[in-house]
Design a protein around this motif. Structure first.
Motif, PDB file in Angstrom:
ATOM      1  N   ASP A   1       1.358  -2.781   5.341  1.00  0.00           N
ATOM      2  CA  ASP A   1       1.396  -3.941   6.190  1.00  0.00           C
ATOM      3  C   ASP A   1       0.545  -4.152   7.553  1.00  0.00           C
ATOM      4  O   ASP A   1      -0.182  -4.626   8.176  1.00  0.00           O
ATOM      5  CB  ASP A   1       2.621  -4.794   6.486  1.00  0.00           C
ATOM      6  N   GLU A   2       1.079  -2.806   8.341  1.00  0.00           N
ATOM      7  CA  GLU A   2       0.471  -2.680   9.702  1.00  0.00           C
ATOM      8  C   GLU A   2      -0.978  -2.387   9.763  1.00  0.00           C
ATOM      9  O   GLU A   2      -1.749  -2.772  10.573  1.00  0.00           O
ATOM     10  CB  GLU A   2       1.267  -1.608  10.401  1.00  0.00           C
ATOM     11  N   PHE A   3      -1.351  -1.575   8.512  1.00  0.00           N
ATOM     12  CA  PHE A   3      -2.843  -1.159   8.489  1.00  0.00           C
ATOM     13  C   PHE A   3      -3.675  -2.363   8.041  1.00  0.00           C
ATOM     14  O   PHE A   3      -4.834  -2.532   8.852  1.00  0.00           O
ATOM     15  CB  PHE A   3      -2.755  -0.073   7.192  1.00  0.00           C
ATOM     16  N   ILE A   4      -3.020  -3.090   7.343  1.00  0.00           N
ATOM     17  CA  ILE A   4      -3.972  -4.699   6.974  1.00  0.00           C
ATOM     18  C   ILE A   4      -4.091  -5.392   8.081  1.00  0.00           C
ATOM     19  O   ILE A   4      -5.175  -5.909   8.641  1.00  0.00           O
ATOM     20  CB  ILE A   4      -3.295  -5.252   5.889  1.00  0.00           C
ATOM     21  N   VAL A   5      -3.030  -5.570   8.916  1.00  0.00           N
ATOM     22  CA  VAL A   5      -3.115  -6.265  10.067  1.00  0.00           C
ATOM     23  C   VAL A   5      -3.970  -5.669  11.307  1.00  0.00           C
ATOM     24  O   VAL A   5      -4.817  -6.494  11.838  1.00  0.00           O
ATOM     25  CB  VAL A   5      -1.728  -6.462  10.903  1.00  0.00           C
ATOM     26  N   ILE A   6      -3.902  -4.474  11.468  1.00  0.00           N
ATOM     27  CA  ILE A   6      -4.824  -3.765  12.324  1.00  0.00           C
ATOM     28  C   ILE A   6      -6.277  -4.122  11.819  1.00  0.00           C
ATOM     29  O   ILE A   6      -7.358  -4.175  12.777  1.00  0.00           O
ATOM     30  CB  ILE A   6      -4.516  -2.313  12.806  1.00  0.00           C
ATOM     31  N   GLY A   7      -6.288  -3.839  10.702  1.00  0.00           N
ATOM     32  CA  GLY A   7      -7.994  -3.963  10.202  1.00  0.00           C
ATOM     33  C   GLY A   7      -8.555  -5.293  10.289  1.00  0.00           C
ATOM     34  O   GLY A   7      -9.760  -5.435  10.566  1.00  0.00           O
TER      35      GLY A   7
ATOM     36  N   SER B   1      22.655   5.468   5.577  1.00  0.00           N
ATOM     37  CA  SER B   1      23.539   6.532   6.168  1.00  0.00           C
ATOM     38  C   SER B   1      22.565   7.739   6.227  1.00  0.00           C
ATOM     39  O   SER B   1      23.074   8.760   6.664  1.00  0.00           O
ATOM     40  CB  SER B   1      24.735   6.564   5.438  1.00  0.00           C
ATOM     41  N   SER B   2      21.192   7.513   5.832  1.00  0.00           N
ATOM     42  CA  SER B   2      20.685   8.827   5.738  1.00  0.00           C
ATOM     43  C   SER B   2      20.164   9.232   7.210  1.00  0.00           C
ATOM     44  O   SER B   2      19.659   8.145   7.858  1.00  0.00           O
ATOM     45  CB  SER B   2      19.515   8.597   4.857  1.00  0.00           C
ATOM     46  N   ASN B   3      19.999  10.359   7.412  1.00  0.00           N
ATOM     47  CA  ASN B   3      19.230  10.700   8.643  1.00  0.00           C
ATOM     48  C   ASN B   3      17.563  10.832   8.385  1.00  0.00           C
ATOM     49  O   ASN B   3      17.053  11.138   9.404  1.00  0.00           O
ATOM     50  CB  ASN B   3      19.721  11.997   9.080  1.00  0.00           C
ATOM     51  N   GLU B   4      17.061  10.375   7.561  1.00  0.00           N
ATOM     52  CA  GLU B   4      15.543  10.245   7.449  1.00  0.00           C
ATOM     53  C   GLU B   4      15.176   8.664   7.490  1.00  0.00           C
ATOM     54  O   GLU B   4      16.049   7.640   7.188  1.00  0.00           O
ATOM     55  CB  GLU B   4      15.445  10.839   6.212  1.00  0.00           C
ATOM     56  N   THR B   5      13.916   8.280   7.507  1.00  0.00           N
ATOM     57  CA  THR B   5      13.603   6.985   7.792  1.00  0.00           C
ATOM     58  C   THR B   5      12.072   7.175   6.927  1.00  0.00           C
ATOM     59  O   THR B   5      11.237   7.977   6.939  1.00  0.00           O
ATOM     60  CB  THR B   5      13.170   6.744   9.174  1.00  0.00           C
ATOM     61  N   THR B   6      12.082   6.138   5.949  1.00  0.00           N
ATOM     62  CA  THR B   6      10.977   5.903   5.086  1.00  0.00           C
ATOM     63  C   THR B   6      10.267   4.683   5.698  1.00  0.00           C
ATOM     64  O   THR B   6      10.974   3.545   5.635  1.00  0.00           O
ATOM     65  CB  THR B   6      11.370   5.936   3.617  1.00  0.00           C
ATOM     66  N   LEU B   7       9.039   4.788   6.066  1.00  0.00           N
ATOM     67  CA  LEU B   7       8.262   3.473   6.440  1.00  0.00           C
ATOM     68  C   LEU B   7       6.854   3.428   5.450  1.00  0.00           C
ATOM     69  O   LEU B   7       6.485   4.425   5.361  1.00  0.00           O
ATOM     70  CB  LEU B   7       8.078   3.746   7.905  1.00  0.00           C
ATOM     71  N   ASN B   8       6.971   2.173   5.187  1.00  0.00           N
ATOM     72  CA  ASN B   8       5.669   1.856   4.412  1.00  0.00           C
ATOM     73  C   ASN B   8       4.704   1.110   5.646  1.00  0.00           C
ATOM     74  O   ASN B   8       4.878   0.023   6.065  1.00  0.00           O
ATOM     75  CB  ASN B   8       5.859   0.657   3.558  1.00  0.00           C
ATOM     76  N   LEU B   9       3.638   1.706   6.217  1.00  0.00           N
ATOM     77  CA  LEU B   9       2.873   1.276   6.955  1.00  0.00           C
ATOM     78  C   LEU B   9       1.557   0.526   6.485  1.00  0.00           C
ATOM     79  O   LEU B   9       0.657   0.132   7.230  1.00  0.00           O
ATOM     80  CB  LEU B   9       2.026   2.619   8.043  1.00  0.00           C
TER      81      LEU B   9
ATOM     82  N   LEU C   1       0.790  -1.270  -0.180  1.00  0.00           N
ATOM     83  CA  LEU C   1       0.053  -0.090  -0.003  1.00  0.00           C
ATOM     84  C   LEU C   1       0.875   1.259   0.019  1.00  0.00           C
ATOM     85  O   LEU C   1       1.365   1.866   1.046  1.00  0.00           O
ATOM     86  CB  LEU C   1      -0.845   0.032   1.320  1.00  0.00           C
ATOM     87  N   ASP C   2       1.188   1.650  -1.169  1.00  0.00           N
ATOM     88  CA  ASP C   2       2.289   2.658  -1.218  1.00  0.00           C
ATOM     89  C   ASP C   2       1.869   3.982  -0.766  1.00  0.00           C
ATOM     90  O   ASP C   2       2.656   4.955  -0.433  1.00  0.00           O
ATOM     91  CB  ASP C   2       2.830   2.733  -2.848  1.00  0.00           C
ATOM     92  N   PHE C   3       0.594   4.241  -0.733  1.00  0.00           N
ATOM     93  CA  PHE C   3       0.087   5.543  -0.111  1.00  0.00           C
ATOM     94  C   PHE C   3       0.184   5.672   0.970  1.00  0.00           C
ATOM     95  O   PHE C   3      -0.059   6.722   1.757  1.00  0.00           O
ATOM     96  CB  PHE C   3      -1.433   5.692  -0.511  1.00  0.00           C
ATOM     97  N   PHE C   4       0.493   4.575   1.876  1.00  0.00           N
ATOM     98  CA  PHE C   4       0.891   4.738   3.465  1.00  0.00           C
ATOM     99  C   PHE C   4       2.245   4.719   3.640  1.00  0.00           C
ATOM    100  O   PHE C   4       2.743   4.298   4.840  1.00  0.00           O
ATOM    101  CB  PHE C   4       0.170   3.379   3.995  1.00  0.00           C
ATOM    102  N   THR C   5       3.273   5.112   2.628  1.00  0.00           N
ATOM    103  CA  THR C   5       4.556   5.304   2.758  1.00  0.00           C
ATOM    104  C   THR C   5       4.751   6.822   3.438  1.00  0.00           C
ATOM    105  O   THR C   5       4.294   7.710   2.874  1.00  0.00           O
ATOM    106  CB  THR C   5       5.416   5.054   1.714  1.00  0.00           C
ATOM    107  N   ILE C   6       5.355   6.864   4.609  1.00  0.00           N
ATOM    108  CA  ILE C   6       5.797   7.992   5.173  1.00  0.00           C
ATOM    109  C   ILE C   6       7.220   8.315   5.261  1.00  0.00           C
ATOM    110  O   ILE C   6       7.974   7.254   5.455  1.00  0.00           O
ATOM    111  CB  ILE C   6       5.089   8.175   6.590  1.00  0.00           C
ATOM    112  N   THR C   7       7.845   9.306   5.317  1.00  0.00           N
ATOM    113  CA  THR C   7       9.196   9.653   5.666  1.00  0.00           C
ATOM    114  C   THR C   7       9.413  10.368   6.798  1.00  0.00           C
ATOM    115  O   THR C   7       8.495  11.641   7.102  1.00  0.00           O
ATOM    116  CB  THR C   7       9.704  10.608   4.437  1.00  0.00           C
ATOM    117  N   LEU C   8      10.065   9.965   7.568  1.00  0.00           N
ATOM    118  CA  LEU C   8      10.200  10.792   9.032  1.00  0.00           C
ATOM    119  C   LEU C   8      11.539  11.298   8.881  1.00  0.00           C
ATOM    120  O   LEU C   8      12.514  10.957   8.541  1.00  0.00           O
ATOM    121  CB  LEU C   8      10.381   9.672  10.267  1.00  0.00           C
TER     122      LEU C   8
END
Length: 154
Positions: free
Chosen positions: A66-72, A56-64, A36-43
């Protein structure tokens, strides 16, 4: 099991809707190999529990996704399993309690068998599916026993 700890009967429809919707999303994602690419966030900071090696980046990219599907799926199945029936009598309460006990026993027997015979990343998959199996066993057996009772009465 006291009925005061159950959700109202109307929540059962919400639970079935959520479960079917998230199950379809999961199946389509597995078939098409897309998340679910539209649940990708960059911290804007480095996330401490990130599983990227050597980043080595100071950013974090997370695709949430799977978490969204599990919780649902979990919320949907909880609403299905623990919503009142139209007629919530002592028989249904007794079946609910016995089925919950049965589902937990079966779940842990299968988990013990998997612990003995499954290794590596396959065992990780077993643990992921183990999140859902108690609810699946409960829902399946509970409605099967109620179905058998209705067949016997008619």
């Amino acid at each position: 099991m006291k009925a005061k700890y159950l959700f109202p009967y109307q929540y059962k429809f919400v639970g079935w809707t959520l479960t079917i919707l998230f199950l379809l999303i999961w199946i389509v994602g597995a078939i098409t190999k897309t998340g679910l690419d539209f649940f990708t966030i960059t911290l804007p900071f480095k996330y401490a529990l990130q599983d990227s090696f050597g980043a080595s980046s100071n950013e974090t990219t997370l695709n949430l996704g799977d978490e969204f599907i599990v919780i649902g799926l979990i919320v949907g199945m909880i609403l299905i399993a623990f919503s009142k029936e139209k007629v919530e009598d002592e028989y249904v309460s007794q079946v609910r309690l016995e089925t919950l006990q049965w589902a937990i026993y079966i779940n842990f027997v299968l988990l013990i068998v998997a612990t003995i015979f499954v290794y590596g990343t396959y065992y990780f998959n077993v643990m992921i599916y183990n999140m859902f199996t108690p609810l699946l066993f409960f829902i399946g057996r509970f409605y099967y026993v109620l179905y058998l009772k209705s067949k016997i009465e008619s």
